[in-house]
Design an enzyme around this catalytic site. Sequence first.
Site, PDB file in Angstrom:
ATOM      1  N   LYS A  26       0.845  -1.193   0.000  1.00 23.84           N
ATOM      2  CA  LYS A  26       0.000   0.000   0.000  1.00 23.84           C
ATOM      3  C   LYS A  26       0.876   1.236   0.000  1.00 23.84           C
ATOM      4  O   LYS A  26       1.938   1.267   0.608  1.00 23.84           O
ATOM      5  CB  LYS A  26      -0.923   0.018   1.230  1.00 23.84           C
ATOM      6  N   ALA A  30      -2.247   4.506  -3.707  1.00 24.80           N
ATOM      7  CA  ALA A  30      -2.425   3.282  -4.494  1.00 24.80           C
ATOM      8  C   ALA A  30      -2.322   2.062  -3.595  1.00 24.80           C
ATOM      9  O   ALA A  30      -1.759   2.108  -2.497  1.00 24.80           O
ATOM     10  CB  ALA A  30      -1.385   3.201  -5.609  1.00 24.80           C
ATOM     11  N   THR A  31      -2.897   0.967  -4.093  1.00 28.56           N
ATOM     12  CA  THR A  31      -2.832  -0.339  -3.439  1.00 28.56           C
ATOM     13  C   THR A  31      -2.420  -1.370  -4.480  1.00 28.56           C
ATOM     14  O   THR A  31      -2.977  -1.403  -5.577  1.00 28.56           O
ATOM     15  CB  THR A  31      -4.186  -0.725  -2.827  1.00 28.56           C
ATOM     16  N   VAL A  32      -1.453  -2.201  -4.127  1.00 27.81           N
ATOM     17  CA  VAL A  32      -0.958  -3.234  -5.036  1.00 27.81           C
ATOM     18  C   VAL A  32      -1.473  -4.579  -4.549  1.00 27.81           C
ATOM     19  O   VAL A  32      -1.303  -4.933  -3.381  1.00 27.81           O
ATOM     20  CB  VAL A  32       0.581  -3.233  -5.100  1.00 27.81           C
ATOM     21  N   ASP A 140      13.792   8.027  -6.948  1.00 26.25           N
ATOM     22  CA  ASP A 140      13.359   7.352  -5.715  1.00 26.25           C
ATOM     23  C   ASP A 140      14.020   5.978  -5.619  1.00 26.25           C
ATOM     24  O   ASP A 140      13.368   4.982  -5.311  1.00 26.25           O
ATOM     25  CB  ASP A 140      11.838   7.223  -5.680  1.00 26.25           C
TER      26      ASP A 140
END
EC number: 2.7.11.1
Length: 813
Positions: A26, A30-32, A140
């Site tokens: 998470k 967004a959520t994977v 990142d």
Amino acid sequence: MAAAAPKRRMGLEKIGLYDVGRAIGKGNFATVRIARHRIAKTKVAVKSIDVSKLDKENLIKLEREVKIVTMIDHPHIVKCYEIMRVDNMLYIVSEYCSTGELYATLMGKGRVTEDIARKWFTETAAAVSYLHNKGIVHRDLKTENILLGKDSKIKLIDFGFSNFQTPDQLLNTWCGSPPYAAPELLLGNSYDGMKADIWSMGVLLYILVTGGFPFGSESVNDLKRSVLSGVVKIPYWVSVECADFIRKMLVLNPTKRMTIQNVLAHRWMHIRNDVKKQVQNLESSIRPTPSKLNPTIMMFMQQHGKWTEEQIIDAVLGRNFESPIFATYELLADKVKIGSLEGTGEEYPRRGSRGSILSGRANVDEQPLTPTISAHQLAQLNLSSPDCDSDDSSNSDLCDESPLSSLEPNHKQFTLPRGLDLMGNRFENRRHTLCASEQLLSPNLMGQFPPPNLLLNNFTMSPLGFPPMPEGQAAEFPFPSLHPALGAFPTTDLSKMLPVPKSERRASAGETLLPTNFDLQQHLANLSANPVSFPTVEEEGRSYLAKYGGKRNTVHCLGNQIGGGVQNPIPRYQRTPYAKAPPAERRSSWASPSLSQQQQSHLEKIFKDALQTNNDISRLHKEFKNLSHGCAQSQITNEGSSLACPQISITDEYNRQHNIAPSASSFDPVSIFQKNAQEVVFGQRPATAIGFSSTSFSGMSTPEQTTRSMDDRVRSIVCTLPFAEVVEELKSSLNILKIPFAETQEMVYEPQVTEMRRLSLPSGVEIGVAVLPPEHKSHVEFAIINNDSPTSEILCDQLICRLRMIDPNWSSE
């Protein structure tokens, strides 16, 4: 278990051609979740974003991320398969890596060897080089955004902060994680995204080889001070080449920092492999857009997806990521690439013989009008693997919400599904060897087997397979074929079988090497009933001295009084023959603890004879007395304070901890504003096992003696503002930057009496502000004590720019 499978299947959410299961990660927006493609039977990762909750700026970033992930294709970057837009939701379907994050691996196992770190870092550098060549910066890079795929291969993920950048462009958005952020990002300046990625790669390599962060801190402010200090402490076990590599990536000045080409060319990267050749092989392995599609995959998709050939060709050649056809083809193509099935270049295989060379006629059989899929090709597309399941057991993995399933994904392939019996499922671990569910034997071969005897169902069979006999009557069947119940079954003559082998086996059969139960009982019976007696410590000591006592460096004898026994046990650290000897008895090689009177008088006589004669010894003795007398008188100054002796340090860490410069005893910062010194010579830094690092007081980053002029180390500016206003502005700027300083007030008597204010910074910068009496101006000087501190130079430039902004009438001295 049969009733539990439909229940689990009901918990799966269907999105497009995917059965979406549990969440594996998470983020902020967004959520994977893990999912399974229903046609390709491959596990994928689905990232879902609620677009309605995003503002305009984040929507722009999201569309930029979609554009980037659809244009990159590299073996060490997670591949994107499909983009789905359903109502207010956006779904990004990408490759699934079951091993998990590199961060979890390092947390569980700690630091890795340099060989493993070199492999992982080379793969990461290859992915970053691919991105930079396309004008993309990641911004990142961290261990949480690096996954481990099959065979521990690196997979780079999360392009939410990525952006496009040209060589002459600078970025302004602050993004990334603070422990991996470059110093220019921490200062809030414009930055080069590619150089910021190099800094993050340096932090990543430091974590791999040490298991910790290079700049330890408890808050962002502490982290900023630690990073801007320019001090990188590298442990002793890191090689010199690796330490040099890390320091060249963690350079404060971005213009002097390495590029990705310098990273790939460093000598540490080429110790055990050819990095350039490896990167070229990776780039050549990237699958380009095919000009002709695989006919086997197309036929499979037409049978299972109900798509026409024209639709498949248009979607695949056009790389339409928003079409399920392209995702299905790519997933099947990846499965075929793993196996032995590759495109042959011909739409159908050629049949028949080549004919005769003399006649020139070729005997070619007529090709079938409708192509078919062979069993082998179908098995390739239906292949089962830990990431490509073809049965219902994968649904339990998608729906399993247990913490073990999300925290330890790499343990799934070593455990059995829940609720299954061990013996009944013993062959499930080799499911990947199963082919398509077709009849393996032809009908002709099946017809040769005799039909089953239906009379067997009417017999009550014994455990051995024979019907029970009446009491008192023995079974008399010399051959199994004479049994009345085994009419049509084929039997085997046991007399023609090979003899049963004995217990003698190959060396690889380890269990045969162990003694049997009978051998152990016989061995225990032969043992004596009396317990085994072991010698005591005193007996061992006497035996040792009896055997080795004649040697020169051993104790001659044991004392009469020896402790020990049950009542007075000897301590553990005294259980040695040397501890048992009394003080009067010593080794022959030891010197005497005291001098006898005869030896003392003999030495005094030799000393007096040596001084009476006029030789070199007497002259040296007199010079030594004079030197010691002179040092004793000059050690105390007029003020009564003793001069500090210069300390000699042998490591960079000692210099940094105690703030000791190579010439700390002779360098006076006050003299910068009172004397016109022209040059300052700093000594050579010692070479350490860690490598040639740049420290706060060492001259250069290499062990070379260097001389720098004072003009490069002292900067001055004349302001028309009042003296007090300039001092307050400098103090305010330092407080904004959260840099501590010590303020002192002094008087300068040359050429005339004027007031001077001094600001001393811990980073080695001295700021002096003096009054110019005739013009009533302020003279500001910045002196850099450290010889190679880029942070000090940057700080002085910022303060000078600040004074120039508030005083348009400034002038240089």
